[in-house]
Structure formats: structure tokens, C-alpha cells
Design an enzyme around this catalytic site. Structure first.
Site, mmCIF file in Angstrom:
data_model
loop_
_atom_site.group_PDB
_atom_site.id
_atom_site.type_symbol
_atom_site.label_atom_id
_atom_site.label_comp_id
_atom_site.label_asym_id
_atom_site.label_seq_id
_atom_site.Cartn_x
_atom_site.Cartn_y
_atom_site.Cartn_z
ATOM 1 N N TYR A 130 74.279 35.867 116.071
ATOM 2 C CA TYR A 130 73.911 36.374 114.751
ATOM 3 C C TYR A 130 72.514 35.921 114.326
ATOM 4 O O TYR A 130 72.136 34.765 114.555
ATOM 5 C CB TYR A 130 74.908 35.886 113.692
ATOM 6 C CG TYR A 130 76.227 36.623 113.705
ATOM 7 C CD1 TYR A 130 76.281 38.001 113.520
ATOM 8 C CD2 TYR A 130 77.425 35.932 113.895
ATOM 9 C CE1 TYR A 130 77.498 38.674 113.522
ATOM 10 C CE2 TYR A 130 78.640 36.596 113.896
ATOM 11 C CZ TYR A 130 78.666 37.965 113.713
ATOM 12 O OH TYR A 130 79.864 38.629 113.713
ATOM 13 N N LYS A 187 97.356 10.272 105.904
ATOM 14 C CA LYS A 187 97.168 11.481 105.081
ATOM 15 C C LYS A 187 96.505 12.597 105.887
ATOM 16 O O LYS A 187 95.914 12.327 106.944
ATOM 17 C CB LYS A 187 96.298 11.122 103.880
ATOM 18 C CG LYS A 187 94.929 10.589 104.300
ATOM 19 C CD LYS A 187 94.227 9.840 103.175
ATOM 20 C CE LYS A 187 92.881 9.334 103.648
ATOM 21 N NZ LYS A 187 92.267 8.420 102.692
HETATM 22 C C1 LIG Z 1 91.761 7.278 103.510
HETATM 23 C C2 LIG Z 1 91.921 5.936 102.922
HETATM 24 C C3 LIG Z 1 91.945 4.803 103.747
HETATM 25 C C4 LIG Z 1 91.601 4.834 105.217
HETATM 26 O O1 LIG Z 1 90.196 4.888 105.320
HETATM 27 P P1 LIG Z 1 89.430 4.847 106.726
HETATM 28 O O2 LIG Z 1 88.016 4.722 106.346
HETATM 29 O O3 LIG Z 1 89.742 6.132 107.404
HETATM 30 O O4 LIG Z 1 89.953 3.692 107.479
HETATM 31 C C5 LIG Z 1 92.225 3.586 103.154
HETATM 32 N N1 LIG Z 1 92.452 3.492 101.817
HETATM 33 C C6 LIG Z 1 92.405 4.563 100.996
HETATM 34 C C7 LIG Z 1 92.635 4.372 99.542
HETATM 35 C C8 LIG Z 1 92.120 5.809 101.512
HETATM 36 O O5 LIG Z 1 92.047 6.854 100.690
#
Ligand SMILES: *Cc1c(COP(=O)(O)O)cnc(C)c1O
Length: 371
Positions: free
Chosen positions: A257, A41
Site C-alpha cells: 500500500y 490479567k
Molecule cells: C499489571 C500489573 C502488575 C504486573 O506488572 P508487570 O510490569 O507486568 O510485572 C503488577 N501490579 C499491578 C497493579 C498491575 O496492574
């Protein structure tokens, strides 16, 4: 993603696909006999979904998890035969889209399961259950109501039971065992359905947590799945910004800044071509003389000084000989010398956020790209 040629970019993201594949193999071994699926994702946590997905496919990965259906469709265009799970579940009116792109929804409620059974009968789906993180998914009572009914089970083709851990990065946390026990309460209703429970850190909690399919995310991309212990993963992402200018300031001069940093001595400052628009957290700003947030340049760690601004940031290179730094010299913001976890910790955040916030003004370089 926008392509910025190297000579026009002020900063460079390098993504080492060979290291990505090594990490995938490490996770496969650690998870075995469970299969290793991947969370891809958010553009593969900012690395670029298409390139990462193809590299992992060539490494033997067949199961992919995204969040949004649009991400699933994008992935389908790249991988015709992968199993693509969409973790969002689905909203009314999206079923056609899921079917068209052969996406597998992770259904999170009774109404979603009933809709899927009605409009997509026979097409595979996953069921997402809540074992304690209290985000998405069925409660045990809802699950029992639906799947305690043998008739309904016949109407729906479930190919994965999914749940997610809240505290897997703390191996001593009591939530882990609690969630594991809760997962079994769901499993007894669908004992023959393959199960998926562990994210990256979960894979390292031991064989009880891996079930049939794991969902590796941040560890693939180089984040440490075992915080507090040595990182078993290789560095995948390196972020470097070019020196735009070096300048000499007098003791008492201020940088950036709000004039938050005052030179304690006559100093040499390098201005780097990356800022918060590029995903450099403004929290890396430092008003301290020897602030904890550092970059790596010309073989040394040096402190970040003053405010991180939109397009640039500054570091103190007083102790580095002039000959070693000039316009265009690269400073590592994170990578092999300053881990993404360290840079994230300096900014009060986590590697996930740092990676997924990388902007689109970088030159992106894929190392070991065979596609
Ligand atoms: C993002 C996600 C993962 C992966 O998690 P990591 O901690 O990056 O390994 C696994 N399962 C779900 C449901 C997620 O949303």
C-alpha cells in the site's frame, strides 16, 4: 479462544510452558523471602489465562492478580483454591459477584471499603493505595481518615496492602525511592497487614521493594524486567508467520500500500501471513531500504519492507538462496532470535502491548503442557 488448526493457520504462536515455569522459579528466587504472585490479567498477557494459570499453580503459585471481575470468575473456574485479587476495585452492585466467585477486591476508595465492610463483612479484601503513580487507590489522607479509626478496622478483613510503581523499569529513577517512602506512610496504620509493592521490574530493585508478596507480570512471559541489562528471563512466546508467496521484483518496483518501499535492486520478496489484525503493529512498516524492523527467516535477519497490511506483511529475502524459502516456510516475528522487547521497540511500543494484542487467527501451540 478460537482454535485454528496448524494446517489452516497462516501464523503460529508457540508458548513454552517449561520456560514460563523456569521464569517463575527465577522470580521466586529473586523475590525471596517474599512470595511470588502473578499478574495474569488480559488472558495472561495474551498467552491464554487457563493454561498459564494451571502451569503456575503446579509450580506452587497461590496468588493471582487480574483486572476485571469477569477475569477473576474465569480464573476461579480453573483454580478452585487460589487467592484471586481483582485490581479494578468494584462498582456498586458487584459485591455479590465477588463473593460468589470468592474474589478479593483491591478496594481503592473510602466508599468502596465502606460498602465491602457492610455487604461482605468478614470476607477478605485488599486495599490499594496510591504512592505516586496517581492512578487507582487511596491517598494518605483518605487512608488515615478510614484506618485511623480502630472501630472501622474491626469491620473489615484486610489481607493485603497493595501499591504500584510508576518507574520500576528505570532503576535509577527517583520515583522509586519516593514511592517506597510513601508506602511506609500507609503501612504504619496497618503494620500487621501483608504488603505487596513490586511488579516484575520492582522485584529487581532490591529487597527493600519486595515486602511480603510480589506481583510478577511481563517477566514471566519473557519480557526483560531490567531494560538496558541482559534479560534474566527465558523466551516464552514465539510468533512465526508462514511465507504465503515469494516474488521477484525489478529494481524500481514498489511493495504494498501507498508504494512506500521501492526496490533498490532486483529483489526477492517474501509475503508473510500476519498483519495488523493479528496484532502486528503497523508501525513495523518500513520505507527504508534497510529498515530497523526485521524478521528472522532461514537462519538470517532480514528487513521488513513496505506497509504492514491487515492480513500480511513483506520482507526482503533477496540474499537468501531460493532453496531455503518456499511456501509455508516460517519467519520469526519475535521469539528466540528477535526478542519481544526488540520487536516492540522497533514498533515504538512495549512488549506488553505486542503480547496482549496477539489476535485469535493464530494456531496456538503450547509446548510442555502437562494439564
Ligand atoms: C499489571 C500489573 C502488575 C504486573 O506488572 P508487570 O510490569 O507486568 O510485572 C503488577 N501490579 C499491578 C497493579 C498491575 O496492574
Amino acid at each position: 479462544m478460537t482454535e485454528v488448526p496448524e494446517h489452516l493457520a497462516s501464523a503460529i504462536v508457540s508458548i513454552d510452558l517449561a520456560a514460563l515455569c523456569t521464569n517463575y522459579r527465577t522470580l521466586c528466587k529473586q523475590a525471596a523471602p517474599a512470595a511470588c504472585g502473578v499478574a495474569i490479567k488480559g488472558e495472561a498477557y495474551g498467552l491464554g489465562m487457563a493454561v498459564v494459570a494451571k502451569a503456575l499453580w503446579n509450580e506452587g503459585c497461590r496468588n493471582y492478580f487480574v483486572s476485571r471481575p469477569s477475569e477473576g470468575a474465569e480464573l476461579r473456574a480453573v483454580l478452585a483454591d487460589a487467592a484471586i485479587y481483582v485490581l479494578d476495585g468494584f462498582y456498586l452492585g458487584q459485591a455479590e459477584f465477588y463473593m460468589h466467585h470468592k474474589l478479593i477486591p483491591a478496594l481503592i476508595s473510602i466508599d468502596q471499603a465502606q460498602e465491602w465492610a457492610k455487604v461482605a463483612a468478614g470476607r477478605p479484601c485488599a486495599i490499594h493505595v496510591d504512592t505516586g503513580i496517581s492512578r487507582l487507590g487511596f491517598t494518605v489522607a483518605e487512608f488515615k481518615k478510614l484506618f485511623g479509626d480502630d472501630e472501622f478496622i474491626k469491620l473489615i478483613h484486610i489481607n493485603l496492602l497493595v501499591s504500584h510503581l510508576a518507574c520500576s523499569d528505570e532503576d535509577e529513577h527517583e520515583m522509586n525511592a519516593k514511592q517506597l517512602a510513601a508506602f511506609y506512610k500507609f503501612r504504619k496504620y496497618l503494620p500487621d497487614v501483608p504488603a505487596s509493592f513490586a511488579n516484575s521490574s520492582g522485584i529487581f530493585l532490591g529487597g527493600a521493594y519486595t515486602f511480603d508478596l510480589v506481583r510478577a507480570g511481563v517477566a514471566l512471559y519473557g519480557g526483560n524486567p531490567t531494560p538496558g541489562k541482559p534479560n534474566p528471563m527465558k523466551t516464552v512466546v514465539t510468533l512465526q508467520a508462514k511465507v504465503m508467496q515469494t516474488r521477484h521484483v525489478k529494481q524500481g518496483d514498489t511493495i504494498g500500500y501507498s508504494a512506500t518501499w521501492t526496490a533498490p535492486r532486483d529483489s526477492k520478496i517474501a509475503i508473510l501471513g500476519a498483519g495488523y489484525r493479528d496484532g502486528i503493529p503497523r508501525k513495523l512498516s518500513s520505507s527504508q531500504i534497510d529498515g530497523p524492523a526485521q524478521v528472522y527467516i532461514a537462519g538470517s535477519r532480514v528487513p521488513i519492507v513496505g506497509r504492514v497490511s491487515m492480513d500480511m506483511m513483506a520482507c526482503d529475502v533477496t540474499d537468501i538462496p531460493d532453496a531455503e524459502i518456499s511456501r509455508g516456510t516460517l519467519a520469526e516475528i519475535f521469539g528466540p532470535h528477535i526478542s519481544v522487547d526488540e520487536a516492540a521497540a522497533s514498533a515504538g511500543t512495549i512488549s506488553y502491548e505486542l503480547l496482549t494484542h496477539l489476535g485469535n487467527r493464530y494456531h496456538r501451540r503450547y509446548i510442555g503442557d502437562e494439564s
